[in-house]
Design a protein around this motif. Structure first.
Motif, short mmCIF file in Angstrom:
data_model
loop_
_atom_site.label_atom_id
_atom_site.label_comp_id
_atom_site.label_asym_id
_atom_site.label_seq_id
_atom_site.Cartn_x
_atom_site.Cartn_y
_atom_site.Cartn_z
N PRO A 371 0.79 -1.24 0.00
CA PRO A 371 0.00 0.00 0.00
C PRO A 371 0.82 1.28 0.00
CG PRO A 371 -0.94 -1.58 1.52
CD PRO A 371 0.38 -2.13 1.10
N SER A 372 2.01 1.27 0.58
CA SER A 372 2.80 2.50 0.66
C SER A 372 4.04 2.49 -0.23
CB SER A 372 3.24 2.76 2.11
OG SER A 372 4.06 1.71 2.58
N SER A 373 4.20 1.45 -1.04
CA SER A 373 5.41 1.36 -1.85
C SER A 373 5.34 2.27 -3.06
CB SER A 373 5.64 -0.10 -2.28
OG SER A 373 4.60 -0.55 -3.11
N VAL A 374 6.50 2.53 -3.62
CA VAL A 374 6.63 3.45 -4.77
C VAL A 374 7.33 2.72 -5.90
CG1 VAL A 374 7.68 5.60 -5.58
CG2 VAL A 374 6.73 5.47 -3.26
N SER A 375 6.83 2.89 -7.11
CA SER A 375 7.38 2.18 -8.26
C SER A 375 8.20 3.10 -9.15
CB SER A 375 6.25 1.55 -9.08
OG SER A 375 5.41 2.56 -9.61
N TYR A 376 8.82 2.53 -10.15
CA TYR A 376 9.51 3.31 -11.17
C TYR A 376 8.51 4.20 -11.92
CZ TYR A 376 12.81 -0.67 -10.81
OH TYR A 376 13.67 -1.64 -10.37
N PRO A 377 8.99 5.25 -12.55
CA PRO A 377 8.10 6.08 -13.37
C PRO A 377 7.86 5.45 -14.74
CG PRO A 377 10.31 7.01 -13.40
CD PRO A 377 10.35 5.85 -12.43
N VAL A 378 7.25 4.26 -14.73
CA VAL A 378 7.15 3.45 -15.95
C VAL A 378 6.21 4.04 -16.99
CG1 VAL A 378 7.78 1.26 -14.89
CG2 VAL A 378 5.40 2.03 -14.80
N SER A 379 5.31 4.93 -16.58
CA SER A 379 4.39 5.50 -17.57
C SER A 379 5.04 6.61 -18.38
CB SER A 379 3.14 6.04 -16.87
OG SER A 379 3.47 7.07 -15.96
N LYS A 380 6.25 7.01 -18.01
CA LYS A 380 6.99 8.00 -18.80
C LYS A 380 7.64 7.29 -19.98
CE LYS A 380 9.33 11.25 -16.60
NZ LYS A 380 8.51 12.46 -16.82
N THR A 381 7.41 7.80 -21.18
CA THR A 381 7.94 7.12 -22.36
C THR A 381 9.47 7.16 -22.40
OG1 THR A 381 7.64 9.17 -23.62
CG2 THR A 381 5.87 7.55 -23.72
N SER A 382 10.07 8.04 -21.64
CA SER A 382 11.54 8.12 -21.58
C SER A 382 12.15 7.10 -20.62
CB SER A 382 11.96 9.52 -21.15
OG SER A 382 11.40 9.84 -19.88
N TRP A 383 11.32 6.43 -19.80
CA TRP A 383 11.86 5.64 -18.71
C TRP A 383 12.76 4.51 -19.18
CZ3 TRP A 383 13.84 5.37 -14.31
CH2 TRP A 383 14.03 4.15 -13.65
N ALA A 384 12.42 3.82 -20.26
CA ALA A 384 13.23 2.68 -20.69
C ALA A 384 14.67 3.11 -20.95
CB ALA A 384 12.63 2.04 -21.93
N LYS A 385 14.85 4.23 -21.64
CA LYS A 385 16.21 4.70 -21.94
C LYS A 385 16.89 5.28 -20.70
CE LYS A 385 15.33 5.52 -26.85
NZ LYS A 385 15.25 6.49 -27.96
N VAL A 386 16.12 5.97 -19.86
CA VAL A 386 16.68 6.49 -18.61
C VAL A 386 17.14 5.34 -17.73
CG1 VAL A 386 16.17 7.75 -16.48
CG2 VAL A 386 15.36 8.63 -18.67
#
Length: 423
Positions: A371-386
């Motif tokens: 419930p309190s965890s935080v994920s990668y910003p995977v919805s950003k299209t730049s995330w894969a390259k970042v």
């Protein structure tokens, strides 16, 4: 943006409504086709459990769906994202890919949306926050496949021998405990895997513990925030430089190797996900788990991760892919995979069943952290390259010839440029 995992109760009610409305679902029909699936390898010990799971599942599906074959290719986490990227670039995209990031493919209009493939009950059954993480421009393209959170694992036998009576809660205590372990002859007091396999995960663990993360509340990259720089200054000055992270340089140490060393009793502490429990227990290693220490001992959100399934448009097998995915996401199959690798289910009904089953008591700490965890910003299209840049460069932040501020500054500028280019 960072997204928080949500509870299950309200979503189950929504699921029940969706099932009653949807009937048999929105996809059907089958052609004489072969679906190509590229999937990541979850085995930590070099076994073939991942391959066997998919082969068994494919055989069961094929028995129920004559005319649809499923060809599965398993790739290591070191290679799978890159391999799929190469396939797509060469015009030979698989039908389905189960990898680490989806948003760049969605942005390039290469993916079917989840609604175009899945039946309504299947799509409605994803955990709400994971479904949100799977969206680009409010349309879900990424389908969560399996989840995990992180805990600090520590070898209770080594702790006892070194005279350490409890888990550290602050960074100062962690460094002091690592020093005691080294003085007692432990080769790797704290394993710090900043190698290219999963450096982005280890990095986020420390950023969250320090009070920051990859992005701020509005989704702007903050890799070189003062909190993040402080976190890597601690790692470099208090763990790496004093020789408390073992004989392999953090930038060369991959997660798999770190887990294997812990499971052999050679590591005092590391950040681990649920599947490490099974690996350690096979070798008789006694361990305990605790939240990752923070600078001041105050509890902060842990990292939560979902790996992603996606369907490519190239071969036009939308209906067949939908049939297969509905089968993949049935409770029995979701729980079977999560149970085999000590990971967490990503669907509402499977999560409820696992939480209420005494058989899965060992993963409750991880489920409770959702419930309190935080994920990668995977919805950003730049995330894969970042993410790829982080994997390749972050290990240099703790090397003697570099400064955390310098390396994080470079990564932050690269992230900003990539983000701007994908808007």
């Amino acid at each position: 943006m960072q997204r928080r995992y949500l509870g299950l109760t309200a979503a189950v009610a929504a699921l029940t409504t969706a099932i009653s409305v949807s009937g048999c679902g929105s996809v059907g029909g089958a052609g004489d086709v072969t679906l190509r699936l590229v999937a990541a390898d979850y085995n930590l010990d070099g076994g073939d459990g991942t391959k066997k799971y998919w082969q068994d599942l494919a055989e069961k599906f094929e028995e129920k769906n004559p005319g649809i074959k499923v060809d599965v290719e398993i790739q290591s986490w070191n290679d799978v994202d890159r391999k799929v990227g190469e396939m797509v670039k060469a015009g030979k995209a698989p039908d389905l890919a189960q990898i680490g990031a989806y948003a760049d493919y969605a942005s390039d209009n290469k993916l079917y949306s989840a609604a175009e493939m899945l039946s309504i009950p299947t799509q409605a059954n994803f955990l709400d926050s994971l479904a949100e993480d799977g969206k680009v421009h409010r349309v879900q393209y990424g389908m969560p496949f399996v989840g995990s959170t992180r805990q600090l694992f520590y070898n209770s036998t080594l702790f006892e021998k070194a005279g350490i009576t409890e888990a550290p809660t602050t960074w100062k205590e962690l460094a002091a405990d690592a020093k005691k372990l080294k003085e007692d002859g432990v080769a790797t007091p704290f394993a710090l895997p900043l190698g290219p396999e999963e450096a982005q995960a280890e990095t986020l663990n420390w950023m969250l513990a320090g009070g920051s993360g990859y992005v701020d509340e509005i989704g702007t990259y903050t890799l070189n925030s003062s909190d993040n720089i402080d976190a890597f200054e601690f790692l470099k000055n208090s763990l790496v430089t004093p020789g408390l992270t073992g004989p392999v340089a953090p930038g060369k140490l991959n997660r798999k190797a770190a887990f294997e060393a812990f499971a052999k009793g050679q590591v005092g502490m590391l950040n681990g996900h649920p599947s490490l429990m099974q690996q350690a227990e096979k070798n008789g290693v006694k361990y305990e788990m605790a939240p990752l220490p923070t600078p001041d001992g105050k509890k902060r959100p842990s990292m939560g991760v979902a790996d992603w399934m996606m369907g490519f448009k190239q071969n036009g097998h939308r209906k067949e892919m939908g049939k297969f995915l509905d089968f993949v996401y049935s409770d029995a199959n979701v729980i079977a995979f999560a149970d085999r690798f000590d990971l967490l289910p990503v669907t509402l009904t499977a999560s409820q069943k696992m939480a209420s089953d005494s058989k899965h008591q060992k993963v409750r700490k991880f489920l409770q952290a959702l419930p309190s965890s935080v994920s990668y910003p995977v919805s950003k299209t730049s995330w894969a390259k970042v993410s790829e840049s982080i994997k390749q460069q972050i290990g240099t932040a703790v090397e003697p010839s570099n400064t955390p501020a310098g390396v994080l500054g470079v990564l932050s500028r690269e992230a900003a440029a990539l983000d701007s280019a994908t808007q």
